[in-house]
Design an enzyme around this catalytic site. Structure first.
Site, PDB file in Angstrom:
ATOM      1  N   GLU A 207      69.142 115.934  28.362  1.00 28.55           N
ATOM      2  CA  GLU A 207      69.820 116.641  27.275  1.00 28.55           C
ATOM      3  C   GLU A 207      69.998 115.767  26.043  1.00 28.55           C
ATOM      4  O   GLU A 207      71.072 115.738  25.444  1.00 28.55           O
ATOM      5  CB  GLU A 207      71.170 117.196  27.753  1.00 28.55           C
ATOM      6  CG  GLU A 207      71.015 118.190  28.880  1.00 28.55           C
ATOM      7  CD  GLU A 207      72.302 118.909  29.257  1.00 28.55           C
ATOM      8  OE1 GLU A 207      73.369 118.558  28.736  1.00 28.55           O
ATOM      9  OE2 GLU A 207      72.220 119.839  30.069  1.00 28.55           O
TER      10      GLU A 207
ATOM     11  N   GLU B 126      68.110 120.798  36.044  1.00 33.48           N
ATOM     12  CA  GLU B 126      69.541 120.741  36.358  1.00 33.48           C
ATOM     13  C   GLU B 126      70.019 122.180  36.450  1.00 33.48           C
ATOM     14  O   GLU B 126      69.801 122.954  35.514  1.00 33.48           O
ATOM     15  CB  GLU B 126      70.260 119.966  35.257  1.00 33.48           C
ATOM     16  CG  GLU B 126      71.664 119.567  35.638  1.00 33.48           C
ATOM     17  CD  GLU B 126      72.301 118.688  34.559  1.00 33.48           C
ATOM     18  OE1 GLU B 126      71.692 117.688  34.134  1.00 33.48           O
ATOM     19  OE2 GLU B 126      73.408 119.030  34.130  1.00 33.48           O
TER      20      GLU B 126
HETATM   21  C1  GAL Z   1      74.972 118.996  31.843  1.00 24.89           C
HETATM   22  C2  GAL Z   1      74.764 117.487  31.819  1.00 24.89           C
HETATM   23  C3  GAL Z   1      75.379 116.815  33.024  1.00 24.89           C
HETATM   24  C4  GAL Z   1      76.750 117.356  33.252  1.00 24.89           C
HETATM   25  C5  GAL Z   1      76.667 118.837  33.462  1.00 24.89           C
HETATM   26  C6  GAL Z   1      77.956 119.511  33.827  1.00 24.89           C
HETATM   27  O1  GAL Z   1      74.837 119.553  30.603  1.00 24.89           O
HETATM   28  O2  GAL Z   1      73.402 117.179  31.795  1.00 24.89           O
HETATM   29  O3  GAL Z   1      75.420 115.429  32.834  1.00 24.89           O
HETATM   30  O4  GAL Z   1      77.523 117.042  32.141  1.00 24.89           O
HETATM   31  O5  GAL Z   1      76.203 119.408  32.267  1.00 24.89           O
HETATM   32  O6  GAL Z   1      77.768 120.890  33.962  1.00 24.89           O
END
Ligand code: GAL
Length: 818
Positions: free
Chosen positions: A433, A509
């Site tokens: 991100e 993710e």
């Molecule tokens: C994402 C990020 C992670 C964590 C996650 C929580 O956007 O890549 O590191 O912060 O959100 O939902």
């Protein structure tokens, strides 16, 4: 001072092997610098000098995390920030964002050691697996090395400064405020190795092994071996051994036959045993370096033989079989142990994940400890090894963006060189991100980083976790990556696929569902960013954040879209820091995202994933517990997570009907749900039916009475007596009939006698401010986990757990010599 060492390898020349009792030379010795470190927080620049008096400093062992003993405080690294990637419109004060632990500031370590195998003319190298952060290393009063990024491994040539006899190492570190989005740990949190070799030898990470041709009958193994020192008259003999230690291929080459300082050898392994998560077969290459007839070095590299392919439309295949990643993202901290790496703790995590059906790990958002990669090789997990959470555009005030220009290339090179022989590693991630996705320069940086990966390792593709979907598509950022990875975008996979040339999409993710183990909120309905007064989230697994989803929404896309190559769920384990949705609500200081809580106890969600991912074992799990005094007569939905196609629910013997999985909604496709079930104390029973409609399994949950006694269950009965090995003992508070009391929350006390020590305890409650290393902790939802550690003396230890008004319990754990 006592010699602080542990000789991992002690290699003698061929003369000794032949039984000729002549004076011998050891070619390579590795000392683990783990004991007798002195530590002091604060700035001690004068501590670099050999004669500095460190008597008053704390004696510690390394790996060590100086902040994990607390105390917790909402003012530790509180950050007034607007988290843009979370869609926040204004800056607010985040209290537990980095865990509320005192990790900010400077700290110093000193170690006086002797390395008997070091003589003038030989070479001494220090290998630091990671130090948090900005470590500056001094030997005998002189600076010898420095590395800025706290997560990376690096090595330092100590030869010029090293003495025969006593040497004093001093390492100063500093953690700046607002440099992280989670708890980073503090100090020498990973291992430190001292390697003594001949001057002519194979350097750190000196081999690179690839397997360019693999078929049923044979595999070609290409071994590149770097050498340093006097390059005249060098010969390298490489033997490949299988898992049973049998030599299956050998090759010998003279350096004159090659250019420069690198040998390249091709060996053939017949009938190769292929590495996969299901069959983690490993080989080792043993390299012997000779100068004339004199053995100069022996070096061992572990590797695996397997093919990986990422093909448009077809997706990812391992050894020719198409599969989707059933992955989890994990942070590096080990809950109550903090960031201090411990192999037993990592193994326990992987054992739990394996049982859940996980086959891949993303090391979010930084390079892993070598122990994790080693375990993934041995236990069978594919890895996405990630480097950065920031490039040039910052997310936090003092983050990696300040280091990027000077360090990014060096950091990537070390990450790749340290890990590229591991079969578990199947892709590199260059970022998570990164806000640069939306900048003009972003595409150029991406190309720069991806090219470095290709140059250092042409055998693995490169990915990144993208969140700014539209930006990344519009400016071709996503199109340039080998594998486009999207974070939390299942709704847009079809659209993104249509606009991208790669013919595949990775859920880099996913989910970020939030829950607190054993906590159930009513009504049980989907809720976005829901907050409650008790700072907990519901375990009906329907709560998520503004940007995230419930597991089922991702499952649907993974199952229905052939070009989606898998997912990495946020997260396998809860971690310290980032207590979303309670980022501003102290005392929350650890995450709610984990499928498994901070103590290592599976939440209900574990069984939802297990029912979908673990296809070799049955899962039948009831949500919620059935002890709700005051809810009599009220709707209390019952969910069942199972891989059986249907089941029938009985409340106090009365059938509530049969449910089948169906596609009418994402949740009903993966869960059996009795949404209108009404609570009456007693028992709920679920009977699962197989595909032929036959009753195949059943599960019962009963209303608990008053807390009566403690039950203990250990993950391991016998530990290695090495002073490091751990057993995790789950303590449950139960009623007289052995039913878990889900509201029991009294303090439990721990004591260990015999050949072991009490290490830490954790209860998985993100709001609990009791320190992990103290031998008292309150139970959370009837449970907690106590961790005990072996000593170096073999024998038994006994852990006693007691609590007011409860019959205590004890358990014996054995420890045996290595
Ligand atoms: C994402 C990020 C992670 C964590 C996650 C929580 O956007 O890549 O590191 O912060 O959100 O939902």
């Amino acid at each position: 001072m006592t010699l602080s060492r542990h000789i991992r390898k002690l290699i003698f020349t061929g003369l000794i092997a032949l039984g000729i009792g002549l004076a011998h030379a050891q070619t390579r010795t590795e000392y683990l610098l783990d004991k007798n470190w002195k530590f002091s927080k604060g700035n001690h620049p004068e501590a670099v000098y050999t004669d500095y008096n460190d008597k008053s400093w704390q004696t510690v062992t390394v790996p060590h995390d100086w902040a994990i003993t607390g105390p917790f405080d909402g003012n530790n690294d509180s950050q007034k920030v607007q988290i843009v990637q979370n869609g926040e419109k204004e800056a607010t004060l985040k209290t537990g964002r980095t865990g509320g632990l005192p990790f900010i500031g400077k700290g110093w370590y000193r170690n006086t050691f002797e390395a008997p195998t070091f003589k003038k003319g030989r070479k001494a190298t220090l290998l630091i697996d990671g130090a948090m952060s900005d470590p500056v290393v001094y030997l005998n009063g002189k600076e010898v090395g420095h590395w800025a990024y706290g997560y990376n491994s690096f090595s330092i040539d100590l030869t010029d400064q090293m003495k025969e006899g006593k040497n004093t190492l001093a390492i100063g570190l500093e953690n700046k405020p607002e440099a992280s989005r989670w708890y980073p740990g503090a100090g020498l949190y990973r291992n430190i190795h001292l390697i003594i070799t001949e001057d002519t030898s194979i350097p750190v990470w000196g081999t690179y092994i690839t397997t360019p041709v693999i078929n049923k009958n044979f595999a070609k193994v290409n071994v590149k071996t770097k050498v340093a020192g006097n390059l005249e008259n060098l010969r390298l003999q490489t033997s490949v051994k299988n898992a049973r230690g049998e030599t299956v291929a050998t090759a010998t080459k003279n350096l004159e036959e090659t250019d420069g300082n690198e040998f390249e050898q091709e060996l053939v392994v017949r009938n190769p045993a292929l590495w996969s998560p299901e069959t983690p077969e490993l080989y080792t290459a043993e390299s012997k370096l000779y100068s004339g007839n004199e053995l100069k070095d022996e070096y061992t590299t572990r590797f695996g033989i397997r093919t990986i392919k990422f093909e448009p439309e077809k997706g990812f295949s391992l050894n020719g079989e198409y599969r989707k990643f059933k992955g989890v993202c994990n942070h590096h901290d080990l809950g109550p142990l903090g960031a201090a790496v411990n192999e037993a703790a990592l193994r326990r995590q992987l054992v739990l994940l394996k049982d859940m059906g996980v086959d891949a790990i993303r090391t979010s958002h930084n390079m892993p400890a070598p122990e994790l990669v080693k375990l993934c090789d041995e236990m069978g997990f594919m890895m996405m090894v990630e480097s950065f959470d920031e490039w040039k555009a910052p997310k936090v005030t003092n983050g990696y963006s300040h280091l990027f220009d000077d360090w990014a290339e060096k950091d990537l090179i070390n990450m790749i060189h340290a890990n590229r022989n591991s079969p578990s590693v199947v892709m590199w991630s260059i970022g998570n991100e990164v806000p640069d996705q939306g900048t003009k320069e972003g595409g150029k940086i991406l190309k720069f980083l991806q090219d470095i990966c290709h140059r250092e390792d042409p055998t693995r593709p490169v990915t990144a976790g993208m969140d700014r979907l539209q930006n990344a598509l519009d400016n071709n950022f996503a199109a340039v990556l080998d594998i486009p990875g999207f974070n939390y975008k299942p709704k847009h996979y079809e659209m993104a696929y249509g606009r991208l040339p790669q013919g595949m999409i990775l859920g880099s993710e996913t989910a970020s569902t939030v829950s607190s183990r054993g906590v159930y909120k009513f009504p049980a309905e989907p809720q976005k960013h829901k907050m409650y007064d008790d700072n907990q989230s519901s375990s009906y697994d329907l709560e998520y954040c503004n940007w995230s989803q419930i597991p089922d929404d991702e499952f649907v896309k993974q199952d229905d879209l052939p070009y989606v190559i898998g997912e990495f769920v946020w997260t396998g384990f809860d971690y310290l820091g980032e207590p979303t949705p309670y980022d501003e609500k102290w005392p929350s200081h650890s995450s709610y995202f984990g499928i498994i809580d901070l103590a290592g106890i599976p939440k209900d969600r574990y069984y939802l994933y297990r029912s979908h991912w673990n296809t070799s074992k049955p899962t039948l799990h009831i949500v919620p517990h059935w002890t709700f005094p005051g809810r009599e007569g009220k709707v209390t939905p019952v969910f069942v997570y199972t891989n059986y196609p249907s089941a029938e629910l009985f409340i106090n013997g009365k059938s509530q009907g049969r449910q089948e999985k169906n596609k009418s909604s994402n949740t009903e496709r993966y869960r059996l749900m009795w949404k209108d079930a009404v609570y009456q104390p007693g028992e709920i029973k679920v009977v699962a039916y197989d595909a032929d409609g036959k009753a195949a399994a059943e599960e019962t949950v009963r209303t608990a009475g008053k807390p009566h006694h403690i039950i203990l269950e250990t993950d391991r009965q016998t530990l290695v007596a090495d002073g490091k090995d751990l057993a995790y003992i789950t303590a449950g508070i139960v009623d007289a009939n052995g039913n878990l009391c889900p509201d029991a929350d009294q303090d439990l006390s721990f004591s260990v006698s015999g050949n072991g020590i009490y290490k830490v305890a954790a209860n998985g409650d993100a709001t609990n401010l009791q320190m992990f290393h103290l031998p008292v902790m309150r139970a959370f939802k009837g449970k907690l986990v106590v961790t005990v550690q072996s000593t170096e003396k073999p024998g038994n230890m006994t852990l006693k757990v007691s609590g007011k008004g409860l019959k205590p319990a004890k358990i014996e754990i054995g420890t045996a010599a290595k």
